[in-house]
Design a protein around this motif. Structure first.
Motif, short mmCIF file in Angstrom:
data_model
loop_
_atom_site.label_atom_id
_atom_site.label_comp_id
_atom_site.label_asym_id
_atom_site.label_seq_id
_atom_site.Cartn_x
_atom_site.Cartn_y
_atom_site.Cartn_z
N GLY A 175 -21.51 -26.59 64.34
CA GLY A 175 -22.32 -25.67 63.57
C GLY A 175 -22.56 -24.39 64.35
O GLY A 175 -22.01 -24.16 65.43
N ARG A 176 -23.42 -23.54 63.80
CA ARG A 176 -23.64 -22.24 64.42
C ARG A 176 -24.32 -22.37 65.78
O ARG A 176 -23.93 -21.72 66.75
N LEU A 177 -25.35 -23.20 65.86
CA LEU A 177 -26.06 -23.35 67.13
C LEU A 177 -25.17 -24.00 68.18
O LEU A 177 -25.18 -23.60 69.35
N ARG A 178 -24.41 -25.00 67.78
CA ARG A 178 -23.52 -25.66 68.73
C ARG A 178 -22.43 -24.70 69.20
O ARG A 178 -22.06 -24.69 70.38
N THR A 179 -21.93 -23.89 68.30
CA THR A 179 -20.93 -22.88 68.68
C THR A 179 -21.52 -21.89 69.66
O THR A 179 -20.86 -21.46 70.61
N LEU A 180 -22.77 -21.53 69.43
CA LEU A 180 -23.44 -20.58 70.33
C LEU A 180 -23.54 -21.14 71.74
O LEU A 180 -23.14 -20.49 72.71
#
Length: 272
Positions: A175-180
């Motif tokens: 997801g976005r947070l994990r990608t970040l």
């Protein structure tokens, strides 16, 4: 070696000596006794190691407390500003939110606003929320100021972030947070290290806002203690030199410790 290179090298050596000369002069006078300073002047070498000026200044301003205040404020601001800059830049540089250019322009304008114009409204806001004369007020203010610069800088860096890495993370179900945290932050670590170092040193050296918002002796930072005591004209030349040495030494030491971080960050930016 060509003559032109010798000339450039000579000019650089002269510039380095001019930069180091004030620091060397401060060190020499900080370890002199007042009598020795009065007799031989500021340019003479000390006959011995006299730390009475350093000890007198340390005790007079409770330097241990000031050092702790500056370290807590600067360290907290550096960490929070890097985190907020990363989150904002991730949304603006990679997320491409609507009104991206407007937000970037707003952050740019925020960097150009002088601190003197911010003091009046910030003073009344701090009074209103009962944060005046607390380290929290200074931390909040400097976190916002440093984050504006960090967001503007990181947004331009993340705008050219390799899309292949983002696509690979998306295919793995991130997801976005994990990608970040798993992709963007590790790749941007050199730049974040540079920002952390600069934020710490910039906050440490700040005088104007802490002078306004930290009026109690137990809350003051190192630059405020130096400015207040020197303004009262209560120190001789050796104690003044000792205060200047103690004031700049922690920031210089921090800069030297994180010099490799700065070098890696600059080299990473050059490779990109």
């Amino acid at each position: 070696m060509r003559p032109g290179r010798w000339i450039v090298l000579g000019v650089l050596v002269v510039v380095v000596l001019l930069v180091l000369a004030p620091f060397v002069l401060v060190v020499l006078n900080a370890v002199k006794s007042p009598a020795e300073y009065s007799t031989n002047g500021p340019l003479a070498l000390p006959d011995g190691l006299h730390l009475s000026g350093v000890a007198d200044f340390w005790q007079r301003v409770d330097f241990s407390r000031k050092l702790l205040n500056s370290a807590v404020i600067s360290g907290t601001v550096a960490v929070l500003a890097v985190v907020f800059s990363m989150l904002n830049a991730y949304a603006l540089g990679i997320g491409r939110v609507r009104g991206r250019n407007f937000f970037l322009a707003a952050f740019l304008v925020a960097n150009l606003v002088p601190q003197e114009s911010l003091v009046y409204p910030l003073y009344y806001l701090a009074k209103l929320v009962d944060l005046y004369d607390t380290e929290v007020a200074v931390i909040v203010i400097f976190t916002a100021i440093q984050s504006a610069f960090g967001t503007f800088l990181l947004s331009s860096v993340l705008a050219s972030f390799p899309t292949e890495l983002l696509d690979a993370a998306a295919m793995d179900g991130a997801g976005r947070l994990r990608t970040l945290w798993k992709v963007v932050v590790p790749v941007s670590r050199p730049t974040l290290g540079v920002l952390f170092t600069f934020f710490f040193v910039w906050t440490w050296n700040e005088l104007f806002i802490p002078l306004i918002f930290l009026i109690s002796n137990e809350h003051q930072t190192v630059p405020v203690a130096l400015g207040v005591l020197q303004g009262e004209r209560m120190m001789d030349a050796t104690t003044t030199s000792a205060s200047a040495l103690l004031g700049i030494a922690p920031a210089v030491l921090f800069f030297l410790v994180f010099q490799r971080t700065l070098t890696r960050g600059v080299m990473a930016g050059a490779v990109k």
